[in-house]
Motif scaffolding. Sequence first.
Motif, PDB file in Angstrom:
ATOM      1  N   ARG A  15       0.775  -1.213   0.060  1.00 43.30           N
ATOM      2  CA  ARG A  15       0.137  -0.193  -0.127  1.00 43.30           C
ATOM      3  C   ARG A  15       0.912   1.266   0.037  1.00 43.30           C
ATOM      4  O   ARG A  15       0.700   2.060  -0.559  1.00 43.30           O
ATOM      5  N   VAL A  16       1.935   1.180   0.745  1.00 40.77           N
ATOM      6  CA  VAL A  16       2.864   2.354   0.742  1.00 40.77           C
ATOM      7  C   VAL A  16       3.650   2.326  -0.619  1.00 40.77           C
ATOM      8  O   VAL A  16       3.668   3.574  -1.192  1.00 40.77           O
ATOM      9  N   MET A  17       3.693   1.308  -1.404  1.00 37.94           N
ATOM     10  CA  MET A  17       4.473   1.640  -2.706  1.00 37.94           C
ATOM     11  C   MET A  17       3.457   2.144  -3.685  1.00 37.94           C
ATOM     12  O   MET A  17       3.741   2.972  -4.451  1.00 37.94           O
ATOM     13  N   GLU A  18       2.092   1.595  -3.558  1.00 39.30           N
ATOM     14  CA  GLU A  18       1.254   2.134  -4.514  1.00 39.30           C
ATOM     15  C   GLU A  18       0.797   3.527  -4.057  1.00 39.30           C
ATOM     16  O   GLU A  18       0.040   4.184  -5.014  1.00 39.30           O
ATOM     17  N   ALA A  19       1.346   4.404  -3.266  1.00 37.14           N
ATOM     18  CA  ALA A  19       1.028   5.601  -2.881  1.00 37.14           C
ATOM     19  C   ALA A  19       1.536   6.605  -3.785  1.00 37.14           C
ATOM     20  O   ALA A  19       1.485   7.810  -3.973  1.00 37.14           O
ATOM     21  N   PHE A  20       2.734   5.858  -4.309  1.00 36.74           N
ATOM     22  CA  PHE A  20       3.677   6.866  -5.364  1.00 36.74           C
ATOM     23  C   PHE A  20       2.986   6.697  -6.690  1.00 36.74           C
ATOM     24  O   PHE A  20       2.015   5.906  -6.864  1.00 36.74           O
ATOM     25  N   GLY A  21       3.103   7.811  -7.452  1.00 31.05           N
ATOM     26  CA  GLY A  21       2.518   7.817  -8.726  1.00 31.05           C
ATOM     27  C   GLY A  21       3.159   9.047  -9.663  1.00 31.05           C
ATOM     28  O   GLY A  21       3.882   9.738  -8.937  1.00 31.05           O
ATOM     29  N   PRO A  22       2.650   9.205 -10.840  1.00 23.94           N
ATOM     30  CA  PRO A  22       3.225  10.179 -11.581  1.00 23.94           C
ATOM     31  C   PRO A  22       3.158  11.554 -11.034  1.00 23.94           C
ATOM     32  O   PRO A  22       3.784  12.505 -11.393  1.00 23.94           O
ATOM     33  N   CYS A  46       7.794   1.060   6.704  1.00 22.34           N
ATOM     34  CA  CYS A  46       7.635   0.604   5.277  1.00 22.34           C
ATOM     35  C   CYS A  46       8.840   1.255   4.393  1.00 22.34           C
ATOM     36  O   CYS A  46       9.233   0.529   3.899  1.00 22.34           O
ATOM     37  N   LEU A  47       8.730   2.662   4.582  1.00 21.24           N
ATOM     38  CA  LEU A  47       9.463   3.438   3.496  1.00 21.24           C
ATOM     39  C   LEU A  47      10.975   3.307   4.128  1.00 21.24           C
ATOM     40  O   LEU A  47      11.813   3.081   3.110  1.00 21.24           O
ATOM     41  N   LEU A  48      11.212   3.233   5.262  1.00 20.08           N
ATOM     42  CA  LEU A  48      12.653   2.689   5.768  1.00 20.08           C
ATOM     43  C   LEU A  48      13.130   1.488   5.241  1.00 20.08           C
ATOM     44  O   LEU A  48      14.251   1.124   4.980  1.00 20.08           O
ATOM     45  N   THR A  49      12.505   0.609   5.250  1.00 17.14           N
ATOM     46  CA  THR A  49      12.546  -0.766   4.707  1.00 17.14           C
ATOM     47  C   THR A  49      12.773  -0.746   3.255  1.00 17.14           C
ATOM     48  O   THR A  49      13.601  -1.530   2.580  1.00 17.14           O
ATOM     49  N   LEU A  50      11.956  -0.083   2.537  1.00 13.41           N
ATOM     50  CA  LEU A  50      12.024   0.065   1.134  1.00 13.41           C
ATOM     51  C   LEU A  50      13.256   0.798   0.729  1.00 13.41           C
ATOM     52  O   LEU A  50      14.132   0.114  -0.157  1.00 13.41           O
ATOM     53  N   ALA A  51      13.692   1.666   1.506  1.00 16.60           N
ATOM     54  CA  ALA A  51      15.068   2.186   1.252  1.00 16.60           C
ATOM     55  C   ALA A  51      16.196   1.411   1.622  1.00 16.60           C
ATOM     56  O   ALA A  51      17.174   1.292   0.846  1.00 16.60           O
ATOM     57  N   ASP A  57      14.819   5.774  -2.608  1.00 18.38           N
ATOM     58  CA  ASP A  57      15.812   6.738  -2.100  1.00 18.38           C
ATOM     59  C   ASP A  57      15.209   7.528  -1.150  1.00 18.38           C
ATOM     60  O   ASP A  57      13.950   7.728  -1.009  1.00 18.38           O
ATOM     61  N   TYR A  58      16.017   7.894   0.003  1.00 18.17           N
ATOM     62  CA  TYR A  58      15.576   8.815   1.027  1.00 18.17           C
ATOM     63  C   TYR A  58      16.753   9.723   1.054  1.00 18.17           C
ATOM     64  O   TYR A  58      17.915   9.751   1.288  1.00 18.17           O
ATOM     65  N   ASP A  59      16.263  11.243   1.234  1.00 24.74           N
ATOM     66  CA  ASP A  59      17.009  12.425   1.223  1.00 24.74           C
ATOM     67  C   ASP A  59      17.135  12.866   2.618  1.00 24.74           C
ATOM     68  O   ASP A  59      17.589  14.045   2.964  1.00 24.74           O
ATOM     69  N   GLY A  60      16.444  12.360   3.571  1.00 25.20           N
ATOM     70  CA  GLY A  60      16.183  12.909   4.983  1.00 25.20           C
ATOM     71  C   GLY A  60      14.915  13.478   5.150  1.00 25.20           C
ATOM     72  O   GLY A  60      14.321  13.530   6.239  1.00 25.20           O
ATOM     73  N   LYS A  61      14.087  13.513   4.123  1.00 25.98           N
ATOM     74  CA  LYS A  61      12.825  14.140   4.079  1.00 25.98           C
ATOM     75  C   LYS A  61      11.627  13.743   3.218  1.00 25.98           C
ATOM     76  O   LYS A  61      10.698  13.222   3.713  1.00 25.98           O
ATOM     77  N   THR A  66      12.973   3.715  -6.569  1.00 25.15           N
ATOM     78  CA  THR A  66      13.883   3.612  -7.358  1.00 25.15           C
ATOM     79  C   THR A  66      13.484   2.726  -8.573  1.00 25.15           C
ATOM     80  O   THR A  66      12.647   2.078  -8.561  1.00 25.15           O
ATOM     81  N   SER A  67      14.456   2.449  -9.507  1.00 28.16           N
ATOM     82  CA  SER A  67      14.156   1.760 -10.553  1.00 28.16           C
ATOM     83  C   SER A  67      14.150   0.169 -10.113  1.00 28.16           C
ATOM     84  O   SER A  67      13.665  -0.666 -11.265  1.00 28.16           O
ATOM     85  N   LYS A  68      14.593  -0.096  -8.931  1.00 25.79           N
ATOM     86  CA  LYS A  68      14.439  -1.506  -8.790  1.00 25.79           C
ATOM     87  C   LYS A  68      12.996  -2.025  -8.628  1.00 25.79           C
ATOM     88  O   LYS A  68      12.935  -3.310  -8.774  1.00 25.79           O
ATOM     89  N   VAL A  69      12.124  -1.245  -8.495  1.00 31.12           N
ATOM     90  CA  VAL A  69      10.644  -1.707  -8.595  1.00 31.12           C
ATOM     91  C   VAL A  69      10.347  -2.002  -9.559  1.00 31.12           C
ATOM     92  O   VAL A  69       9.217  -2.955  -9.779  1.00 31.12           O
TER      93      VAL A  69
END
Length: 251
Positions: A15-22, A46-51, A57-61, A66-69
């Motif tokens: 569900r967290v991955m599906e939150a991203f989009g164009p 979830c986000l920290l696990t994905l990173a 990718d996580y820039d601190g905020k 990434t393309s790995k998905v």
Amino acid sequence: MDARDVMGGFVKGLRVMEAFGPDHQRLSIAEAAERSGLDRATTRRCLLTLAEHGYADYDGKFFALTSKVLRLGHAWLSSTPLPLLLQPHLDQLSERVGHSASASVLDGTEIVYIARAAQKRVMSINLMPGSRLPAYSASMGRVLLSGLADAEVMAILAASELKANTPHTLADPQQLLAEIAMVREQGYAVIDQELEIGLCSIAVPIRNGRGRIVAAINVGASAAVLAARDLPSYCLTAMREVQDRLAPLLP
């Protein structure tokens, strides 16, 4: 399926991955939590696990996938024969009509592109296998919805974010239900600048040997080059031939 067999944590990660989009390529924890419907603590894990595993990718905020998905989508595309089977037929169709041709399947409230033969880009977004569009406003989406019972169609429309992308977009559930009924009757769908100004398209269903709709194909064109009203007379014969060739090949 027994609920005890479902991994809740895995479902939340999806569900967290599906939150991203164009339109949501970079998300903060708060934004991802809001879009996924999960609490912030769960979303953060979830986000920290994905990173940690290279899927974000996580820039601190902000987090960004990434393309790995793409490995996840490629696993399906490479494991099903449908895209490989459809591609040469799309190539031939595109060459014959002189416009881009695509194939998609239904996934919830959206269509997912599984193959494409592009002549030239006619939309502002770059469509490719894996791209998604709302089913209610796409010609292939209406064709795929036409293979369902009205109750199933209404459930999908109720779960969709119906919005007018252009002044031409049908966004009323009852009007859409009537339009899909007409598509079911005539065997094809035409949209005229409903997804984007300047774009029109025509779609037909691809059925297997038992008559079940397994995919849809379309031809998209610039409305300035080929008007929506002319699409059936210009494209249907070639598209019907693709339907006939594919039916015996699909189980």
